[in-house]
Design an enzyme around this catalytic site. Sequence first.
Site, PDB file in Angstrom:
ATOM      1  CG  ASP A 113      29.954  48.038  34.247  1.00 27.15           C
ATOM      2  OD1 ASP A 113      28.728  48.014  33.786  1.00 27.15           O
ATOM      3  OD2 ASP A 113      30.508  47.627  34.966  1.00 27.15           O
ATOM      4  CG  HIS A 149      35.183  43.810  39.578  1.00 31.28           C
ATOM      5  ND1 HIS A 149      35.468  42.166  39.316  1.00 31.28           N
ATOM      6  CD2 HIS A 149      33.936  43.902  38.935  1.00 31.28           C
ATOM      7  CE1 HIS A 149      34.557  41.549  38.321  1.00 31.28           C
ATOM      8  NE2 HIS A 149      33.581  42.626  38.318  1.00 31.28           N
ATOM      9  CG  ASN A 179      38.198  41.242  41.260  1.00 33.45           C
ATOM     10  OD1 ASN A 179      37.273  41.416  41.546  1.00 33.45           O
ATOM     11  ND2 ASN A 179      39.337  41.403  40.356  1.00 33.45           N
ATOM     12  CD  GLU A 182      38.846  44.221  37.606  1.00 35.95           C
ATOM     13  OE1 GLU A 182      38.404  43.713  38.690  1.00 35.95           O
ATOM     14  OE2 GLU A 182      38.513  43.419  36.647  1.00 35.95           O
TER      15      GLU A 182
HETATM   16  C1  GLP Z   1      30.633  42.198  35.751  1.00 36.62           C
HETATM   17  C2  GLP Z   1      29.940  43.479  35.908  1.00 36.62           C
HETATM   18  C3  GLP Z   1      29.711  43.941  37.318  1.00 36.62           C
HETATM   19  C4  GLP Z   1      29.122  42.852  38.234  1.00 36.62           C
HETATM   20  C5  GLP Z   1      29.847  41.609  38.232  1.00 36.62           C
HETATM   21  C6  GLP Z   1      29.222  40.381  38.931  1.00 36.62           C
HETATM   22  O1  GLP Z   1      31.977  42.354  35.934  1.00 36.62           O
HETATM   23  N1  GLP Z   1      30.768  44.713  35.338  1.00 36.62           N
HETATM   24  O2  GLP Z   1      28.832  45.121  37.531  1.00 36.62           O
HETATM   25  O3  GLP Z   1      28.831  43.202  39.401  1.00 36.62           O
HETATM   26  O4  GLP Z   1      30.197  41.458  36.793  1.00 36.62           O
HETATM   27  O5  GLP Z   1      28.370  39.852  38.159  1.00 36.62           O
HETATM   28  P1  GLP Z   1      27.481  38.706  38.608  1.00 36.62           P
HETATM   29  O6  GLP Z   1      26.399  39.250  39.271  1.00 36.62           O
HETATM   30  O7  GLP Z   1      26.973  38.001  37.328  1.00 36.62           O
HETATM   31  O8  GLP Z   1      28.022  37.825  39.456  1.00 36.62           O
END
Ligand code: GLP
Length: 250
Positions: free
Chosen positions: A68, A139, A137, A144
């Site tokens: 992304d 995602h 949440n 989302e």
């Molecule tokens: C972001 C990314 C996701 C990731 C999520 C969790 O929103 N777009 O791909 O999995 O954060 O992040 P973290 O690993 O820092 O908890």
Amino acid sequence: MVKVKILPDKENASAEVAQELYDLIVEKPDAVIGVATGSTPELAYELLAEKVKANNIDVSQLQFFALDEYINLPWDHPESYHSVINRTVTVPLGVDPSQVHVPEAPDDAAEGPVRYYDEQIEAAGGIDVQLLGIGRNGHIGFNEPGTPFDAPTHVGRLTDMTRQDNSRFFDSVEEVPPLAVTQGIGTILKSRKAILMAFGDAKADAIRDSLAQPPAEERPGSGLQLHSDCIFYLDEAAAAKVDSELLKVN
Ligand code: GLP
């Protein structure tokens, strides 16, 4: 089908994921790897780069596809996913930037499909292993709650919770872009293997909702139950709310 592996901590889990990726690269020097941002996979990337360097592995045929990217954030911003993937994957592994793809959409993009990226993935032969983290949440990527399970790569809107969570990388929540382009859940489900990592008690509810209830679009992580070969690498805190009989540890 989701397999679950619970390790005592992030260090052990990241070492196993790094080993899985290393084995893939050795066996298939032109492997196609889907890479996630966020703090969760960073240690696995570091450990993989160490192994690759120590064993002088040829990385020149590999291809990487990021999950992304924010919309309306300059690529040279330190928190754009172009920059993050460059810092955590491209440079440490020593691959050429042309081997690394990050989805793109114009700054004035409207919500909806961005199909060229799925076509690029297909043209590369499909993703061998897709790495994933998960949001509080549930995602995955920036899919989302409510995103259809068959969604292709698309532009989607971030929830307030996700913007709040990601504001730790910015000076304020207002600076977190409200829109992002993300591989869809449909794109992710086409990968030959998916590896999701989750560490810490902040992820325990999202992990329970992904595993312990039937797939439903309001729980994006639960869509991975429809994947043909998916494994969750969890630490004990992230796995704390999943009933033990649901866990198939191997
Ligand atoms: C972001 C990314 C996701 C990731 C999520 C969790 O929103 N777009 O791909 O999995 O954060 O992040 P973290 O690993 O820092 O908890």
